[in-house]
Design a protein around this motif. Structure first.
Motif, PDB file in Angstrom:
ATOM      1  N   UNK A   1      47.327  14.388  35.194  1.00  0.00           N
ATOM      2  CA  UNK A   1      46.691  13.890  33.998  1.00  0.00           C
ATOM      3  C   UNK A   1      47.773  13.638  32.948  1.00  0.00           C
ATOM      4  N   UNK A   2      47.869  12.430  32.520  1.00  0.00           N
ATOM      5  CA  UNK A   2      48.871  12.060  31.527  1.00  0.00           C
ATOM      6  C   UNK A   2      48.183  11.805  30.194  1.00  0.00           C
ATOM      7  N   UNK A   3      48.626  12.491  29.181  1.00  0.00           N
ATOM      8  CA  UNK A   3      48.029  12.333  27.859  1.00  0.00           C
ATOM      9  C   UNK A   3      48.814  11.343  26.996  1.00  0.00           C
ATOM     10  N   UNK A   4      49.881  10.846  27.525  1.00  0.00           N
ATOM     11  CA  UNK A   4      50.653   9.849  26.800  1.00  0.00           C
ATOM     12  C   UNK A   4      51.452  10.434  25.659  1.00  0.00           C
ATOM     13  N   UNK A   5      51.765   9.577  24.687  1.00  0.00           N
ATOM     14  CA  UNK A   5      52.620  10.015  23.587  1.00  0.00           C
ATOM     15  C   UNK A   5      51.933  11.003  22.631  1.00  0.00           C
ATOM     16  N   UNK A   7      50.272  13.756  23.564  1.00  0.00           N
ATOM     17  CA  UNK A   7      50.025  15.013  24.280  1.00  0.00           C
ATOM     18  C   UNK A   7      50.203  16.228  23.382  1.00  0.00           C
ATOM     19  N   UNK A   8      51.257  16.245  22.595  1.00  0.00           N
ATOM     20  CA  UNK A   8      51.517  17.388  21.715  1.00  0.00           C
ATOM     21  C   UNK A   8      50.389  17.557  20.702  1.00  0.00           C
ATOM     22  N   UNK A   9      49.960  16.465  20.100  1.00  0.00           N
ATOM     23  CA  UNK A   9      48.878  16.517  19.115  1.00  0.00           C
ATOM     24  C   UNK A   9      47.575  17.004  19.760  1.00  0.00           C
ATOM     25  N   UNK A  10      47.260  16.472  20.927  1.00  0.00           N
ATOM     26  CA  UNK A  10      46.015  16.828  21.603  1.00  0.00           C
ATOM     27  C   UNK A  10      46.019  18.308  21.998  1.00  0.00           C
TER      28      UNK A  10
END
Length: 59
Positions: A1-5, A7-10
């Motif tokens: 699962x890739x959260x993209x750029x 990811x840290x915020x999510x």
């Protein structure tokens, strides 16, 4: 699962929400026991409840 750029915020948001929910659950549990203790103290001091139940009857 890739959260993209983002990811840290999510992940930070999820962790923060989880921490707040756990704090609220703990707060409610602590307040519940505090209120039951206060009710027992009032009943021991002679206060009567209109419902006729004692604090020890409540579960």
């Amino acid at each position: 699962m890739s959260l993209g750029p983002y990811a840290t915020f999510i992940l930070t948001s999820y962790l923060l929400v989880m921490a707040v929910v756990l704090i609220l659950i703990a707060w409610i549990g602590i307040d519940y026991h505090r209120q039951k203790r206060h009710l027992r103290e009032l009943e021991a001091g002679g206060a009567v409840r209109r419902s006729g139940r004692s604090a020890t009857d409540m579960k």
